[in-house]
Enzyme design. Structure first.
Site, PDB file in Angstrom:
ATOM      1  N   SER A   1       6.569  -2.112   4.363  1.00  0.00           N
ATOM      2  CA  SER A   1       7.887  -2.267   3.739  1.00  0.00           C
ATOM      3  C   SER A   1       7.928  -3.624   3.051  1.00  0.00           C
ATOM      4  CB  SER A   1       8.979  -2.201   4.809  1.00  0.00           C
ATOM      5  OG  SER A   1      10.194  -2.710   4.288  1.00  0.00           O
TER       6      SER A   1
ATOM      7  N   ASP B   1      11.260   6.586   3.667  1.00  0.00           N
ATOM      8  CA  ASP B   1      12.711   6.641   3.510  1.00  0.00           C
ATOM      9  C   ASP B   1      13.137   8.103   3.646  1.00  0.00           C
ATOM     10  OD1 ASP B   1      13.542   3.772   2.549  1.00  0.00           O
ATOM     11  OD2 ASP B   1      11.663   4.262   1.562  1.00  0.00           O
TER      12      ASP B   1
ATOM     13  N   GLU C   1       0.812  -1.228   0.000  1.00  0.00           N
ATOM     14  CA  GLU C   1       0.000   0.000   0.000  1.00  0.00           C
ATOM     15  C   GLU C   1       0.842   1.274   0.000  1.00  0.00           C
ATOM     16  OE1 GLU C   1      -3.223   1.007  -0.317  1.00  0.00           O
ATOM     17  OE2 GLU C   1      -3.602  -1.034  -0.985  1.00  0.00           O
ATOM     18  N   GLY C   2       2.073   1.202   0.529  1.00  0.00           N
ATOM     19  CA  GLY C   2       2.952   2.377   0.497  1.00  0.00           C
ATOM     20  C   GLY C   2       3.241   2.785  -0.940  1.00  0.00           C
ATOM     21  N   HIS C   3       3.640   1.813  -1.758  1.00  0.00           N
ATOM     22  CA  HIS C   3       3.895   2.101  -3.177  1.00  0.00           C
ATOM     23  C   HIS C   3       2.613   2.574  -3.855  1.00  0.00           C
ATOM     24  CE1 HIS C   3       6.966  -1.204  -2.435  1.00  0.00           C
ATOM     25  NE2 HIS C   3       7.732  -0.233  -2.899  1.00  0.00           N
TER      26      HIS C   3
ATOM     27  N   GLN D   1      16.512   9.343   2.287  1.00  0.00           N
ATOM     28  CA  GLN D   1      16.494   9.290   0.824  1.00  0.00           C
ATOM     29  C   GLN D   1      15.728  10.505   0.265  1.00  0.00           C
ATOM     30  OE1 GLN D   1      15.802   5.564  -1.560  1.00  0.00           O
ATOM     31  NE2 GLN D   1      13.758   6.409  -1.718  1.00  0.00           N
TER      32      GLN D   1
ATOM     33  N   GLY E   1       8.517   8.369  -0.943  1.00  0.00           N
ATOM     34  CA  GLY E   1       7.838   8.199   0.341  1.00  0.00           C
ATOM     35  C   GLY E   1       8.638   8.775   1.497  1.00  0.00           C
ATOM     36  N   GLN E   2       7.914   9.338   2.462  1.00  0.00           N
ATOM     37  CA  GLN E   2       8.537   9.826   3.699  1.00  0.00           C
ATOM     38  C   GLN E   2       9.129   8.663   4.498  1.00  0.00           C
ATOM     39  OE1 GLN E   2       9.278  12.725   4.845  1.00  0.00           O
ATOM     40  NE2 GLN E   2       9.862  12.124   6.912  1.00  0.00           N
TER      41      GLN E   2
HETATM   42  P1  AMP Z   1      11.154   0.910  -2.728  1.00  0.00           P
HETATM   43  O1  AMP Z   1      10.453   0.050  -3.723  1.00  0.00           O
HETATM   44  O2  AMP Z   1      11.291   0.293  -1.386  1.00  0.00           O
HETATM   45  O3  AMP Z   1      12.434   1.513  -3.270  1.00  0.00           O
HETATM   46  O4  AMP Z   1      10.180   2.137  -2.498  1.00  0.00           O
HETATM   47  C1  AMP Z   1       9.718   2.917  -3.564  1.00  0.00           C
HETATM   48  C2  AMP Z   1       9.125   4.172  -3.014  1.00  0.00           C
HETATM   49  O5  AMP Z   1       8.039   3.839  -2.146  1.00  0.00           O
HETATM   50  C3  AMP Z   1      10.117   5.005  -2.199  1.00  0.00           C
HETATM   51  O6  AMP Z   1       9.949   6.377  -2.500  1.00  0.00           O
HETATM   52  C4  AMP Z   1       9.699   4.698  -0.780  1.00  0.00           C
HETATM   53  O7  AMP Z   1      10.002   5.752   0.125  1.00  0.00           O
HETATM   54  C5  AMP Z   1       8.210   4.540  -0.939  1.00  0.00           C
HETATM   55  N1  AMP Z   1       7.647   3.770   0.176  1.00  0.00           N
HETATM   56  C6  AMP Z   1       8.082   2.565   0.628  1.00  0.00           C
HETATM   57  N2  AMP Z   1       7.353   2.193   1.704  1.00  0.00           N
HETATM   58  C7  AMP Z   1       6.459   3.184   1.931  1.00  0.00           C
HETATM   59  C8  AMP Z   1       5.426   3.391   2.902  1.00  0.00           C
HETATM   60  N3  AMP Z   1       5.175   2.504   3.864  1.00  0.00           N
HETATM   61  N4  AMP Z   1       4.705   4.542   2.821  1.00  0.00           N
HETATM   62  C9  AMP Z   1       4.956   5.451   1.855  1.00  0.00           C
HETATM   63  N5  AMP Z   1       5.906   5.314   0.912  1.00  0.00           N
HETATM   64  C10 AMP Z   1       6.641   4.198   0.951  1.00  0.00           C
END
Ligand code: AMP
Length: 285
Positions: free
Chosen positions: A186, A151, A35-37, A154, A148-149
């Site tokens: 995550s 990270d 759901e974050g993505h 980042q 996303g906040q």
């Molecule tokens: P990643 O695939 O882990 O590289 O994440 C891709 C993007 O999704 C990055 O900008 C992350 O910060 C963001 N992201 C990962 N987990 C979350 C979350 N729980 N809530 C919001 N954004 C997220």
């Protein structure tokens, strides 16, 4: 939704919407969507005419090859989820497309990358991130790129990269999406067994403890950190770092007299998790 594998295909696909003045949004990801993505994609869908999601497990940002090989991958499942959100293009290139033979360039943000994650994951981690993000921004030339906040460091590093190199893109930082019990979503959460999954809620509780301490009037970061750390260790979660830092510079704060970023990384069994909260002076977000 179309899945594209090459830079040329993506550029060709974006040429027409761009000609008609479409606002293009890019969501860089490494896949294994949760759901974050999806929340980043929904923000992009609401704000932009054309939405591109990149799915690329970037080898140069992993310092352990075992971490890279264990990284969860499910492109077929991800494609279904992205299509459901209304993404237009999924850019999922093979490694050789982005790192051809003879690749020799690194984009590196100094300062802010040597702290926190930079210490524990190695400076090369952020070099890998800033290099791939620069490439993706050059390839898609989006008007807005979504991060996303979750990270937090980042996000700060990418904002600095874009500012310092005058990149013509707006960086949108979206709030952390959490499970109902507070655990930040995550891709790594799937490595937690049920007992670890339960203990992992301590990260969020530790950050809430820091917030409560600030709300109660504590101004000494060391005291606030000690309370938050105690919350972790009492749940048998091993903190790697837990710090109160300035939200823009990531420098440790000497006293809490404005907004601070509480950032932590901790090991739950063999899984390394990170989380953060922005804490205002009165303790609320
Ligand atoms: P990643 O695939 O882990 O590289 O994440 C891709 C993007 O999704 C990055 O900008 C992350 O910060 C963001 N992201 C990962 N987990 C979350 C979350 N729980 N809530 C919001 N954004 C997220």
């Amino acid at each position: 939704m179309r899945t594209l594998r090459s830079i040329a295909e993506l550029r060709a696909a974006l040429a027409e919407p761009r000609r008609f003045g479409a606002e293009i949004g890019l969501v860089p990801t490494m896949g294994a969507f949760h759901e974050g993505h999806l929340s980043l994609m929904r923000h992009a869908r609401e704000e932009c005419d054309t939405v591109v999601v990149s799915l690329f497990v970037n080898p140069t940002q992993f310092n352990e090859s075992s971490d890279l090989s264990a990284y969860p991958r499910d492109e077929a499942g991800d494609a279904v989820l992205a299509a459901d959100v209304g993404v237009d293009f999924l850019f999922a290139p093979p490694v050789e497309e982005l790192y051809p033979t003879g690749f020799a360039t690194t984009v590196s943000v100094s300062a802010i990358t040597g702290e926190l994650e930079g210490i524990h994951r190695g400076r090369g981690h952020f070099d890998g991130v800033t290099t791939i993000v620069t490439k993706l921004l050059n390839i898609a030339s989006p008007d807005v790129a979504y991060f996303g906040q979750k990270d937090a460091q980042q996000a700060v590093v990418i904002k600095r990269l874009v500012r310092d190199l005058d990149m013509p893109v707006r960086i949108a930082i979206c709030p952390t999406v959490r499970e109902p019990d507070g655990l930040a979503m995550s891709s790594r959460n799937r490595h937690l067994d049920p007992a670890e999954r339960f203990r992992a809620t301590a990260l969020h509780r530790a950050l809430r403890t820091a917030e409560a301490a600030v709300a109660a009037g504590l101004r000494d970061p060391a005291v606030v950190q000690a309370r938050a750390r105690a919350e972790l260790t009492s749940s048998h979660v091993e903190p790697e770092y837990l710090e109160l830092v300035h939200a823009d510079t990531l420098a440790p704060v000497a006293t809490i007299d404005g907004d601070v970023l509480a950032v932590l990384a901790a090991w739950v069994g063999d899984t390394r998790l990170i989380d953060n909260h922005v804490i205002t002076k009165n303790g609320r977000r």
